[in-house]
Design a protein around this motif. Structure first.
Motif, PDB file in Angstrom:
ATOM      1  N   GLY A 184       0.834  -1.181   0.000  1.00  0.00           N
ATOM      2  CA  GLY A 184       0.000   0.000   0.000  1.00  0.00           C
ATOM      3  C   GLY A 184       0.877   1.242   0.000  1.00  0.00           C
ATOM      4  O   GLY A 184       2.100   1.156  -0.172  1.00  0.00           O
TER       5      GLY A 184
ATOM      6  N   SER B 189       0.531  -5.983   4.656  1.00  0.00           N
ATOM      7  CA  SER B 189      -0.014  -5.077   3.655  1.00  0.00           C
ATOM      8  C   SER B 189      -1.122  -4.242   4.267  1.00  0.00           C
ATOM      9  O   SER B 189      -1.973  -4.754   4.993  1.00  0.00           O
ATOM     10  CB  SER B 189      -0.568  -5.861   2.462  1.00  0.00           C
ATOM     11  OG  SER B 189      -1.247  -4.980   1.578  1.00  0.00           O
ATOM     12  N   GLN B 190      -1.092  -2.937   3.996  1.00  0.00           N
ATOM     13  CA  GLN B 190      -2.191  -2.077   4.430  1.00  0.00           C
ATOM     14  C   GLN B 190      -2.912  -1.510   3.209  1.00  0.00           C
ATOM     15  O   GLN B 190      -3.734  -0.618   3.319  1.00  0.00           O
ATOM     16  CB  GLN B 190      -1.661  -0.936   5.297  1.00  0.00           C
ATOM     17  CG  GLN B 190      -0.668  -0.013   4.595  1.00  0.00           C
ATOM     18  CD  GLN B 190      -0.134   1.048   5.532  1.00  0.00           C
ATOM     19  OE1 GLN B 190       0.107   0.802   6.712  1.00  0.00           O
ATOM     20  NE2 GLN B 190       0.060   2.256   5.015  1.00  0.00           N
ATOM     21  N   GLY B 191      -2.600  -2.071   2.032  1.00  0.00           N
ATOM     22  CA  GLY B 191      -3.162  -1.547   0.798  1.00  0.00           C
ATOM     23  C   GLY B 191      -4.391  -2.300   0.340  1.00  0.00           C
ATOM     24  O   GLY B 191      -4.462  -3.521   0.437  1.00  0.00           O
ATOM     25  N   ASP B 192      -5.378  -1.549  -0.183  1.00  0.00           N
ATOM     26  CA  ASP B 192      -6.544  -2.164  -0.803  1.00  0.00           C
ATOM     27  C   ASP B 192      -6.782  -1.588  -2.196  1.00  0.00           C
ATOM     28  O   ASP B 192      -7.864  -1.714  -2.767  1.00  0.00           O
ATOM     29  CB  ASP B 192      -7.791  -1.990   0.067  1.00  0.00           C
ATOM     30  CG  ASP B 192      -8.137  -0.522   0.301  1.00  0.00           C
ATOM     31  OD1 ASP B 192      -7.396   0.366  -0.187  1.00  0.00           O
ATOM     32  OD2 ASP B 192      -9.156  -0.248   0.959  1.00  0.00           O
ATOM     33  N   ASP B 193      -5.743  -0.947  -2.756  1.00  0.00           N
ATOM     34  CA  ASP B 193      -5.830  -0.393  -4.099  1.00  0.00           C
ATOM     35  C   ASP B 193      -5.602  -1.495  -5.132  1.00  0.00           C
ATOM     36  O   ASP B 193      -5.310  -2.643  -4.800  1.00  0.00           O
ATOM     37  CB  ASP B 193      -4.791   0.726  -4.276  1.00  0.00           C
ATOM     38  CG  ASP B 193      -3.378   0.252  -3.968  1.00  0.00           C
ATOM     39  OD1 ASP B 193      -2.765  -0.368  -4.854  1.00  0.00           O
ATOM     40  OD2 ASP B 193      -2.899   0.468  -2.831  1.00  0.00           O
TER      41      ASP B 193
ATOM     42  N   LYS C 107      -3.916  -5.327  -4.472  1.00  0.00           N
ATOM     43  CA  LYS C 107      -4.752  -6.508  -4.671  1.00  0.00           C
ATOM     44  C   LYS C 107      -4.145  -7.435  -5.725  1.00  0.00           C
ATOM     45  O   LYS C 107      -4.174  -8.660  -5.578  1.00  0.00           O
ATOM     46  CB  LYS C 107      -6.161  -6.093  -5.079  1.00  0.00           C
ATOM     47  CG  LYS C 107      -6.953  -5.429  -3.968  1.00  0.00           C
ATOM     48  CD  LYS C 107      -8.314  -4.962  -4.453  1.00  0.00           C
ATOM     49  CE  LYS C 107      -9.101  -4.294  -3.339  1.00  0.00           C
ATOM     50  NZ  LYS C 107     -10.413  -3.768  -3.816  1.00  0.00           N
TER      51      LYS C 107
ATOM     52  N   LYS D  70      -1.026  -9.227  -4.204  1.00  0.00           N
ATOM     53  CA  LYS D  70      -1.405 -10.259  -3.234  1.00  0.00           C
ATOM     54  C   LYS D  70      -1.843 -11.546  -3.933  1.00  0.00           C
ATOM     55  O   LYS D  70      -1.442 -12.651  -3.541  1.00  0.00           O
ATOM     56  CB  LYS D  70      -2.520  -9.740  -2.322  1.00  0.00           C
ATOM     57  CG  LYS D  70      -2.067  -8.678  -1.335  1.00  0.00           C
ATOM     58  CD  LYS D  70      -3.267  -8.122  -0.578  1.00  0.00           C
ATOM     59  CE  LYS D  70      -2.896  -6.869   0.185  1.00  0.00           C
ATOM     60  NZ  LYS D  70      -4.065  -6.241   0.840  1.00  0.00           N
TER      61      LYS D  70
END
Length: 300
Positions: free
Chosen positions: A120, A133-137, A141, A144
């Motif tokens: 992220g 991971s702190q990303g959800d963009d 995704k 991952k």
């Protein structure tokens, strides 16, 4: 050694193949072109991802597979292009793991290309391989799922490495040619706030790190980044200085978003990713400082 490369004609893959061949390793490039042949000693093309191909037969007993395959992320992120970016990486990785499953003698190691986008973005956090991971963009995704598929190779006794690349810099590919263009035109300057971190790495180190991961007993995520990331404002100033061009025109975030859309996150956001695992395993970087890198690249 016998080494297979998926994505071996891309910027990183071709540089890696050239170095391996120069050291007299047998290099096998996975290709969709059944008719492709090589006249270069130690270089072989292996048909892959097309009907009727059986790469697992020719690659049986290979020492390492390096997966760098995937559609470029540098095209505007339309829904169609995002699907191609995601699907190309996941499908190629699934195919490689399936190929490993069918081999009588699977490789000792699978090195799967990945990206620091896994973590992220942040202007304050520091990310090592231990960081969740702190990303959800979109990029997070994609990475991952990409790594999830590659990890399945471990079920067949294959040491698996996720090389999380930062921004790769080279004179004839990667981000450098595009980034230097505004400065050559005299309109270079800070992009966005300038506070965003740039986790960069020189192409020479990328190639050396991939070889290091083949030979070293290292597994899991590996940040392929310089130990000295810089903020975008510093990155731009050093680039302008190296080219003897001004760094003066501020490019506001809304303008970048208007031109690039969702893809603007590649330059407006970033992460400070450090190569903790490489340093713990004793890897010595050839290029640590961005000023030295820019001065080197401009001369090529």
């Amino acid at each position: 050694m016998k080494i297979a490369i998926a994505g071996g004609t891309g910027f990183v893959g071709s540089k890696l193949a050239d170095k391996l061949i120069s050291e007299h390793h047998a290099v096998y490039i996975l290709t969709r072109n059944k008719e492709k042949a090589s006249t270069t000693p130690h270089l072989h093309y292996v048909p892959w991802l097309t009907k009727g191909t059986t790469p697992e037969i020719e690659l049986d007993g290979v020492d390492a597979i390096i997966n760098l395959a995937g559609t470029s992320i540098q095209n505007r992120w339309t829904a169609k292009n995002k699907r191609a970016i995601f699907d190309s990486r996941v499908a190629a990785t699934k195919s490689i793991v399936h190929m490993i499953q069918k081999m009588k003698m699977p490789p000792k190691v699978l090195i799967n290309g990945s990206a620091v986008g896994y973590y992220g973005t942040s202007e304050t956090a520091v990310f090592t391989e231990d960081s969740p991971s702190q990303g959800d963009d979109f990029l997070a995704k994609t990475v991952k799922q990409w790594e999830h598929e590659a990890k399945k190779a471990e079920e067949y006794g294959v040491r698996t490495v996720f090389t999380r690349f930062g921004i790769v810099l080279g004179s004839d590919g990667g981000a450098f040619p595009m980034m230097k263009m505004p400065y050559k035109m005299g309109v270079g300057g800070t992009i966005g706030t300038g506070e965003q971190w740039v986790s960069w790495v020189h192409i020479e180190d990328v190639v050396n790190i991939l070889q290091f991961c083949i030979n070293e007993n290292i597994s899991g995520p590996v940040n392929v980044t310089s130990p000295q990331p810089v903020q975008m404002k510093t990155f731009g100033m050093e680039l302008g200085t190296s080219l003897n061009r001004p760094h003066w025109l501020k490019v506001p975030s809304p303008a970048i978003k208007g031109v690039l859309g969702e893809m603007s996150m590649l330059v407006l956001e970033g992460q400070k990713a450090l190569p903790k695992k490489l340093e713990e395993h004793g890897y010595e970087f050839s290029h640590k400082e961005i000023r030295e890198v820019f001065n080197t690249l401009k001369e090529r």
